[in-house]
Structure formats: C-alpha cells, structure tokens
Design a protein around this motif. Sequence first.
Motif, mmCIF file in Angstrom:
data_model
loop_
_atom_site.group_PDB
_atom_site.id
_atom_site.type_symbol
_atom_site.label_atom_id
_atom_site.label_comp_id
_atom_site.label_asym_id
_atom_site.label_seq_id
_atom_site.Cartn_x
_atom_site.Cartn_y
_atom_site.Cartn_z
ATOM 1 N N ARG A 5 0.846 -1.198 0.000
ATOM 2 C CA ARG A 5 0.000 0.000 0.000
ATOM 3 C C ARG A 5 0.883 1.250 0.000
ATOM 4 O O ARG A 5 0.846 2.051 0.922
ATOM 5 N N GLY A 6 1.633 1.422 -1.052
ATOM 6 C CA GLY A 6 2.607 2.508 -1.121
ATOM 7 C C GLY A 6 2.026 3.887 -0.918
ATOM 8 O O GLY A 6 2.564 4.695 -0.167
ATOM 9 N N THR A 7 0.930 4.194 -1.589
ATOM 10 C CA THR A 7 0.337 5.524 -1.489
ATOM 11 C C THR A 7 -0.153 5.792 -0.074
ATOM 12 O O THR A 7 0.040 6.887 0.468
ATOM 13 N N ASP A 8 -0.799 4.801 0.548
ATOM 14 C CA ASP A 8 -1.285 4.973 1.924
ATOM 15 C C ASP A 8 -0.132 5.217 2.889
ATOM 16 O O ASP A 8 -0.201 6.109 3.739
ATOM 17 N N GLU A 9 0.916 4.415 2.760
ATOM 18 C CA GLU A 9 2.051 4.553 3.671
ATOM 19 C C GLU A 9 2.782 5.878 3.451
ATOM 20 O O GLU A 9 3.236 6.506 4.407
ATOM 21 N N ASN A 10 2.875 6.326 2.211
ATOM 22 C CA ASN A 10 3.498 7.618 1.920
ATOM 23 C C ASN A 10 2.684 8.753 2.537
ATOM 24 O O ASN A 10 3.247 9.675 3.131
ATOM 25 N N THR A 11 1.382 8.688 2.414
ATOM 26 C CA THR A 11 0.506 9.713 2.988
ATOM 27 C C THR A 11 0.613 9.722 4.506
ATOM 28 O O THR A 11 0.652 10.789 5.126
ATOM 29 N N ASN A 12 0.683 8.536 5.116
ATOM 30 C CA ASN A 12 0.861 8.467 6.569
ATOM 31 C C ASN A 12 2.170 9.134 6.980
ATOM 32 O O ASN A 12 2.221 9.836 7.995
ATOM 33 N N GLY A 13 3.222 8.931 6.198
ATOM 34 C CA GLY A 13 4.505 9.575 6.488
ATOM 35 C C GLY A 13 4.417 11.086 6.394
ATOM 36 O O GLY A 13 5.002 11.804 7.218
ATOM 37 N N LEU A 14 3.678 11.583 5.396
ATOM 38 C CA LEU A 14 3.498 13.035 5.258
ATOM 39 C C LEU A 14 2.726 13.595 6.449
ATOM 40 O O LEU A 14 3.039 14.664 6.970
ATOM 41 N N LEU A 15 1.707 12.862 6.898
ATOM 42 C CA LEU A 15 0.929 13.308 8.056
ATOM 43 C C LEU A 15 1.770 13.334 9.320
ATOM 44 O O LEU A 15 1.630 14.230 10.156
ATOM 45 N N ARG A 16 2.666 12.361 9.470
ATOM 46 C CA ARG A 16 3.504 12.270 10.668
ATOM 47 C C ARG A 16 4.493 13.432 10.767
ATOM 48 O O ARG A 16 5.000 13.721 11.842
ATOM 49 N N GLU A 17 4.779 14.115 9.650
ATOM 50 C CA GLU A 17 5.633 15.297 9.717
ATOM 51 C C GLU A 17 4.954 16.398 10.535
ATOM 52 O O GLU A 17 5.606 17.157 11.237
ATOM 53 N N TYR A 18 3.643 16.492 10.427
ATOM 54 C CA TYR A 18 2.882 17.518 11.129
ATOM 55 C C TYR A 18 2.320 17.022 12.458
ATOM 56 O O TYR A 18 2.116 17.799 13.383
ATOM 57 N N PHE A 19 2.035 15.726 12.529
ATOM 58 C CA PHE A 19 1.422 15.144 13.719
ATOM 59 C C PHE A 19 2.192 13.900 14.160
ATOM 60 O O PHE A 19 1.792 12.771 13.874
ATOM 61 N N PRO A 20 3.318 14.094 14.884
ATOM 62 C CA PRO A 20 4.103 12.937 15.335
ATOM 63 C C PRO A 20 3.307 12.056 16.302
ATOM 64 O O PRO A 20 2.375 12.521 16.963
ATOM 65 N N LYS A 21 3.671 10.792 16.386
ATOM 66 C CA LYS A 21 2.981 9.855 17.273
ATOM 67 C C LYS A 21 3.079 10.270 18.735
ATOM 68 O O LYS A 21 2.209 9.946 19.527
ATOM 69 N N THR A 22 4.140 10.980 19.077
ATOM 70 C CA THR A 22 4.340 11.369 20.473
ATOM 71 C C THR A 22 3.494 12.566 20.886
ATOM 72 O O THR A 22 3.406 12.880 22.068
ATOM 73 N N GLU A 23 2.848 13.216 19.925
ATOM 74 C CA GLU A 23 2.054 14.406 20.205
ATOM 75 C C GLU A 23 0.590 14.039 20.395
ATOM 76 O O GLU A 23 0.054 13.180 19.699
ATOM 77 N N ASP A 24 -0.075 14.729 21.308
ATOM 78 C CA ASP A 24 -1.498 14.519 21.541
ATOM 79 C C ASP A 24 -2.298 15.344 20.531
ATOM 80 O O ASP A 24 -2.151 16.570 20.465
ATOM 81 N N MET A 25 -3.118 14.680 19.749
ATOM 82 C CA MET A 25 -3.908 15.371 18.719
ATOM 83 C C MET A 25 -4.939 16.321 19.318
ATOM 84 O O MET A 25 -5.356 17.277 18.675
ATOM 85 N N ASN A 26 -5.356 16.071 20.553
ATOM 86 C CA ASN A 26 -6.357 16.933 21.182
ATOM 87 C C ASN A 26 -5.808 18.330 21.474
ATOM 88 O O ASN A 26 -6.580 19.266 21.659
ATOM 89 N N SER A 27 -4.484 18.474 21.504
ATOM 90 C CA SER A 27 -3.887 19.779 21.786
ATOM 91 C C SER A 27 -3.744 20.642 20.527
ATOM 92 O O SER A 27 -3.406 21.816 20.624
ATOM 93 N N CYS A 28 -4.013 20.079 19.359
ATOM 94 C CA CYS A 28 -3.897 20.828 18.103
ATOM 95 C C CYS A 28 -5.114 21.721 17.912
ATOM 96 O O CYS A 28 -6.252 21.296 18.113
ATOM 97 N N THR A 29 -4.865 22.952 17.486
ATOM 98 C CA THR A 29 -5.975 23.867 17.218
ATOM 99 C C THR A 29 -6.570 23.574 15.852
ATOM 100 O O THR A 29 -5.926 22.976 14.986
ATOM 101 N N LYS A 30 -7.781 24.021 15.657
ATOM 102 C CA LYS A 30 -8.457 23.840 14.374
ATOM 103 C C LYS A 30 -7.706 24.562 13.260
ATOM 104 O O LYS A 30 -7.577 24.043 12.158
#
Length: 65
Positions: A5-30
């Motif tokens: 699933r190359g495209t899915d995994e690439n997109t997940n990598g792009l998302l992780r640049e902005y939202f690392p696993k160590t960060e709480d998503m609830n603290s992100c503003t809209k």
Amino acid sequence: APWQRGTDENTNGLLREYFPKTEDMNSCTKDYIETCMEKLNKCPRKCLGWKTPYELFFSKALRLI
C-alpha cells in the motif's frame, strides 16, 4: 502488508511530519489542522501525475505550465 500500500504509507509519512505519534492530537488547534491540511492537499504527488489532490478534486489548475 505495508509495502503493498505505497500511497497509503506515503501519505501516513506526510501526516507524521505535522502530527508525530508522540504528540497529543487533542492539543492541536483547528487553525493548525486546517493549515496542515491545505499544505498537504496542495502538494504535487507522483501517483497523481504531478498534480495536487486539490487540483483533481476541484478540477482547478494551480500552476501556469
């Protein structure tokens, strides 16, 4: 498997640049989420023939080529 699933995994990598696993998503503003979403949707992708997801979804060209 992830390598099938190359495209899915690439997109997940792009998302992780902005939202690392160590960060709480609830603290992100809209506004931050919308800014990240805009950057990702206006980034050209090889799998889309170097068009952006925005261009394909809205049928609008973003470049003068």
